[in-house]
Design a protein around this motif. Structure first.
Motif, PDB file in Angstrom:
ATOM      1  N   ASP A 185      -0.453   9.774  -4.193  1.00  0.00           N
ATOM      2  CA  ASP A 185      -0.569  11.071  -3.509  1.00  0.00           C
ATOM      3  C   ASP A 185       0.683  11.945  -3.655  1.00  0.00           C
ATOM      4  O   ASP A 185       0.754  13.034  -3.091  1.00  0.00           O
ATOM      5  CB  ASP A 185      -0.949  10.882  -2.038  1.00  0.00           C
ATOM      6  N   GLY A 186       1.681  11.444  -4.405  1.00  0.00           N
ATOM      7  CA  GLY A 186       2.851  12.278  -4.690  1.00  0.00           C
ATOM      8  C   GLY A 186       3.949  12.208  -3.639  1.00  0.00           C
ATOM      9  O   GLY A 186       5.030  12.750  -3.848  1.00  0.00           O
ATOM     10  N   SER A 187       3.703  11.507  -2.516  1.00  0.00           N
ATOM     11  CA  SER A 187       4.724  11.456  -1.464  1.00  0.00           C
ATOM     12  C   SER A 187       5.933  10.605  -1.868  1.00  0.00           C
ATOM     13  O   SER A 187       6.992  10.696  -1.262  1.00  0.00           O
ATOM     14  CB  SER A 187       4.114  10.928  -0.159  1.00  0.00           C
ATOM     15  N   GLY A 188       5.755   9.783  -2.921  1.00  0.00           N
ATOM     16  CA  GLY A 188       6.865   8.944  -3.359  1.00  0.00           C
ATOM     17  C   GLY A 188       7.478   9.411  -4.661  1.00  0.00           C
ATOM     18  O   GLY A 188       8.023   8.622  -5.424  1.00  0.00           O
TER      19      GLY A 188
ATOM     20  N   GLN B 149      10.923   5.634  -9.589  1.00  0.00           N
ATOM     21  CA  GLN B 149      11.416   4.571 -10.479  1.00  0.00           C
ATOM     22  C   GLN B 149      11.529   3.242  -9.735  1.00  0.00           C
ATOM     23  O   GLN B 149      11.165   2.193 -10.253  1.00  0.00           O
ATOM     24  CB  GLN B 149      12.784   4.955 -11.043  1.00  0.00           C
ATOM     25  N   GLU B 150      12.035   3.323  -8.502  1.00  0.00           N
ATOM     26  CA  GLU B 150      12.181   2.125  -7.681  1.00  0.00           C
ATOM     27  C   GLU B 150      10.804   1.517  -7.392  1.00  0.00           C
ATOM     28  O   GLU B 150      10.607   0.302  -7.468  1.00  0.00           O
ATOM     29  CB  GLU B 150      12.883   2.531  -6.381  1.00  0.00           C
TER      30      GLU B 150
ATOM     31  N   SER C  91       0.828  -1.213   0.000  1.00  0.00           N
ATOM     32  CA  SER C  91       0.000   0.000   0.000  1.00  0.00           C
ATOM     33  C   SER C  91       0.864   1.266   0.000  1.00  0.00           C
ATOM     34  O   SER C  91       0.519   2.252  -0.642  1.00  0.00           O
ATOM     35  CB  SER C  91      -0.960   0.002   1.184  1.00  0.00           C
ATOM     36  N   GLY C  92       1.980   1.241   0.711  1.00  0.00           N
ATOM     37  CA  GLY C  92       2.853   2.411   0.751  1.00  0.00           C
ATOM     38  C   GLY C  92       3.540   2.658  -0.583  1.00  0.00           C
ATOM     39  O   GLY C  92       3.651   3.796  -1.044  1.00  0.00           O
ATOM     40  N   LEU C  93       4.001   1.558  -1.218  1.00  0.00           N
ATOM     41  CA  LEU C  93       4.698   1.686  -2.504  1.00  0.00           C
ATOM     42  C   LEU C  93       3.767   2.239  -3.576  1.00  0.00           C
ATOM     43  O   LEU C  93       4.140   3.111  -4.357  1.00  0.00           O
ATOM     44  CB  LEU C  93       5.257   0.325  -2.933  1.00  0.00           C
ATOM     45  N   VAL C  94       2.529   1.733  -3.608  1.00  0.00           N
ATOM     46  CA  VAL C  94       1.551   2.192  -4.602  1.00  0.00           C
ATOM     47  C   VAL C  94       1.011   3.572  -4.210  1.00  0.00           C
ATOM     48  O   VAL C  94       0.956   4.489  -5.034  1.00  0.00           O
ATOM     49  CB  VAL C  94       0.391   1.181  -4.739  1.00  0.00           C
ATOM     50  N   GLY C  95       0.628   3.706  -2.944  1.00  0.00           N
ATOM     51  CA  GLY C  95       0.005   4.944  -2.473  1.00  0.00           C
ATOM     52  C   GLY C  95       0.903   6.162  -2.642  1.00  0.00           C
ATOM     53  O   GLY C  95       0.424   7.251  -2.947  1.00  0.00           O
ATOM     54  N   GLY C  96       2.218   5.962  -2.471  1.00  0.00           N
ATOM     55  CA  GLY C  96       3.158   7.071  -2.620  1.00  0.00           C
ATOM     56  C   GLY C  96       3.172   7.624  -4.038  1.00  0.00           C
ATOM     57  O   GLY C  96       3.484   8.793  -4.257  1.00  0.00           O
ATOM     58  N   LEU C  97       2.838   6.765  -5.006  1.00  0.00           N
ATOM     59  CA  LEU C  97       2.773   7.227  -6.396  1.00  0.00           C
ATOM     60  C   LEU C  97       1.463   7.969  -6.661  1.00  0.00           C
ATOM     61  O   LEU C  97       1.376   8.805  -7.553  1.00  0.00           O
ATOM     62  CB  LEU C  97       2.888   6.037  -7.358  1.00  0.00           C
TER      63      LEU C  97
END
Lengths: 141, 143
Positions: free
Chosen positions: A41-44, A49-50, A33-39
Motif C-alpha cells: 500500500d506504499g506506507s513502507g 530496502q530493509e 503482515s506489516g512488513l509485506v503490507g507496507g510494500l
C-alpha cells in the motif's frame, strides 16, 4: 514429550530470537503482515530496502533448507476457492487489524500489549470457529 | 548494516517457522481444531518465541537501537472496531487455509502453485485493506 512439541519450542525460540534482534538492532517490530503490507500500500516506501531484505531472507532460508531436505510439504488444500478466499481474508484482515500472528501474537503479547492480546483472542477464536463450521459441520475442509 | 541484519532476521524467522512446523497447514489447522484431533504444537511455538521477545522488550528500557533511531512507541491501549473486525476476518482466512502471512511468505520456495496463489490473493487483500479501513473509520464516526 511429543517430538513435534520440542521442534515447536526450538523453532519458536528462533522466531523469538529473530524478533529480538530486529527490535534491539533495527528498532523495529518483526510483524510479517506489516512488513509485506507496507510494500503493497506504499506506507513502507521510505524503508523498503530493509523490508525487502527481511522478506528475501524469509523466502531464501526455508526455501534452501527445503531443497536440501528434499522438499517440505505445506499440505495446503487443492480447493481453489479455499486458497483464494483464505488469502484475501488473511490479507485484508491483518492489515485492518494492523498485525498478525507475529506482530500482534509474538511481538505484542511479549510486551503485554492489550491490543496484541485482544487481536490474538479474536483471530484464534475466529479460526477455531471457522474450522468447526467448515470441517465438522459442512465437511468441506 | 540495517539491511544485512534484516536479511539475517528474515532467515532466522523462516528457519524457525519451518523447524516448528508452522509452514505445515495441517499443524496449524490441528491447533484450531479444538473439537477434532487437537494439536497443541502452536502453543509451544508461541511460548518459545515470546520468551526471547519479552527479554528484548525489557532490554529496550535502558538502551537505544544499535543502528540508531528510537524503539517503537509504547502500545496504544485503545481497542477499536478495526482490531476486532480485522482479526476476525484474518482468523476466518487462517482457519480456512492454515496459513498466516509469515508462513505464506516463508513457504514460497516449496509451497507449489497453491502457495503462490494464496500469496497473490493475500497481497490483493492487503491492497484492498486501506479502502476497507477508511469505511470502518467512517462507520465509527456516524454510529
Amino acid at each position: 514429550m511429543n517430538i513435534d512439541w520440542l521442534y515447536g519450542l526450538i523453532g519458536g525460540g528462533l522466531i523469538g530470537t529473530a524478533g529480538a534482534l530486529f527490535l534491539l538492532f533495527n528498532g523495529r517490530i518483526m510483524g510479517a503482515s506489516g512488513l509485506v503490507g507496507g510494500l503493497i500500500d506504499g506506507s513502507g516506501r521510505h524503508d523498503w530496502q530493509e523490508r525487502a531484505a527481511l522478506i528475501a531472507g524469509l523466502i531464501a532460508v526455508p526455501g534452501l533448507a527445503a531443497l536440501v531436505m528434499g522438499g517440505a510439504d505445506t499440505h495446503l488444500t487443492d480447493k481453489v476457492w479455499v486458497i483464494v478466499v483464505g488469502g484475501l481474508l488473511v490479507g485484508v484482515g491483518t492489515r485492518i487489524a494492523n498485525g498478525c500472528t507475529s506482530g500482534h501474537g509474538v511481538c505484542g503479547i511479549s510486551r503485554l500489549s492489550v491490543r496484541g492480546i485482544v487481536a490474538t483472542l479474536f483471530y484464534i477464536g475466529a479460526g477455531a470457529l471457522t474450522v468447526v463450521i467448515f470441517k465438522h459441520l459442512l465437511g468441506v475442509l | 548494516m540495517r539491511n544485512l541484519m534484516a536479511f539475517l532476521v528474515g532467515g532466522l524467522f523462516g528457519a524457525g517457522l519451518l523447524i516448528s512446523g508452522m509452514t505445515d497447514t495441517r499443524k496449524v489447522q490441528g491447533w484450531l481444531d479444538i473439537f477434532g484431533d487437537w494439536d497443541p504444537t502452536l502453543a509451544f511455538v508461541m511460548g518459545g518465541a515470546i520468551i526471547p521477545m519479552a527479554v528484548a522488550w525489557q532490554m529496550t528500557r535502558t538502551r537505544r537501537p544499535v543502528f540508531g533511531g528510537d524503539f517503537p512507541a509504547p502500545t496504544d491501549p485503545t481497542i477499536d472496531r478495526k482490531i476486532a473486525v480485522g482479526s476476525i476476518l484474518f482468523g476466518a482466512g487462517w482457519g480456512l487455509s492454515g496459513l498466516c502471512p509469515g508462513p505464506a511468505v516463508a513457504s514460497l520456495g516449496f509451497g507449489g502453485w497453491g502457495g503462490l496463489a494464496f500469496l497473490a490473493a493475500m497481497l490483493i487483500g492487503m491492497g484492498l485493506a486501506p479502502m476497507a479501513k477508511s469505511r470502518l473509520d467512517a462507520g465509527g464516526a456516524t454510529g
